[in-house]
Design an enzyme around this catalytic site. Structure first.
Site, PDB file in Angstrom:
ATOM      1  N   ASP A  53       2.097   4.319   0.630  1.00  0.00           N
ATOM      2  CA  ASP A  53       1.868   5.504   1.456  1.00  0.00           C
ATOM      3  C   ASP A  53       3.195   6.224   1.675  1.00  0.00           C
ATOM      4  OD1 ASP A  53       3.254   4.020   3.341  1.00  0.00           O
ATOM      5  OD2 ASP A  53       1.602   3.896   4.759  1.00  0.00           O
ATOM      6  N   PHE A  79       0.852  -1.185   0.000  1.00  0.00           N
ATOM      7  CA  PHE A  79       0.000   0.000   0.000  1.00  0.00           C
ATOM      8  C   PHE A  79       0.890   1.238   0.000  1.00  0.00           C
ATOM      9  CE2 PHE A  79      -2.394  -3.096   2.861  1.00  0.00           C
ATOM     10  CZ  PHE A  79      -2.916  -3.787   1.785  1.00  0.00           C
TER      11      PHE A  79
END
Length: 123
Positions: free
Chosen positions: A76, A74
């Protein structure tokens, strides 16, 4: 009906299919940027949703996905910080100076997109 379980069932146990269904149904989950004239998709929120379903159901029942390993990390801001500290990611002098000065990189900017993409590729 509008239940999340129906959306999950429609994916037929495929994580990638559920990501596609989520981004089709929820525009806010269409995480993308334009990089050098091309659209780049990250789908961070949609993948987090699928990962959360998988985790909540311990990979069983509604949370069983035969291709859960097909999800990317993910993308980020925390992971690139760690990868940079471990010298997995190396920034140009100018970018390093901006990041070290805590200058905000605009969402969708070439630099932010490159960092996110390099992070996904590294992991």
């Amino acid at each position: 009906s509008g239940q999340a379980a129906n959306l999950i069932r429609a994916a037929s146990g495929k994580a990638e299919a559920l990501v596609r269904l989520v981004v089709e149904a929820f525009p806010g989950f269409r995480d993308h940027a334009i990089y050098r004239g091309r659209q780049v998709f990250f789908y961070k929120r949609a993948q987090i949703f699928v990962g959360d379903v998988w985790g909540a159901f311990s990979g069983e029942g509604l949370g069983r996905f035969d291709d859960i390993d097909r999800l990317t990390m993910f993308a980020d801001y925390r992971v690139p910080q760690i990868l940079r500290a471990w010298e997995v990611l190396q920034y140009s002098g100018g970018l390093a100076a901006r990041v070290d000065a805590k200058e905000e990189l605009l969402s969708g900017s070439p630099e932010e997109t490159e960092i996110r993409a390099a992070t996904v590729q590294s992991v």
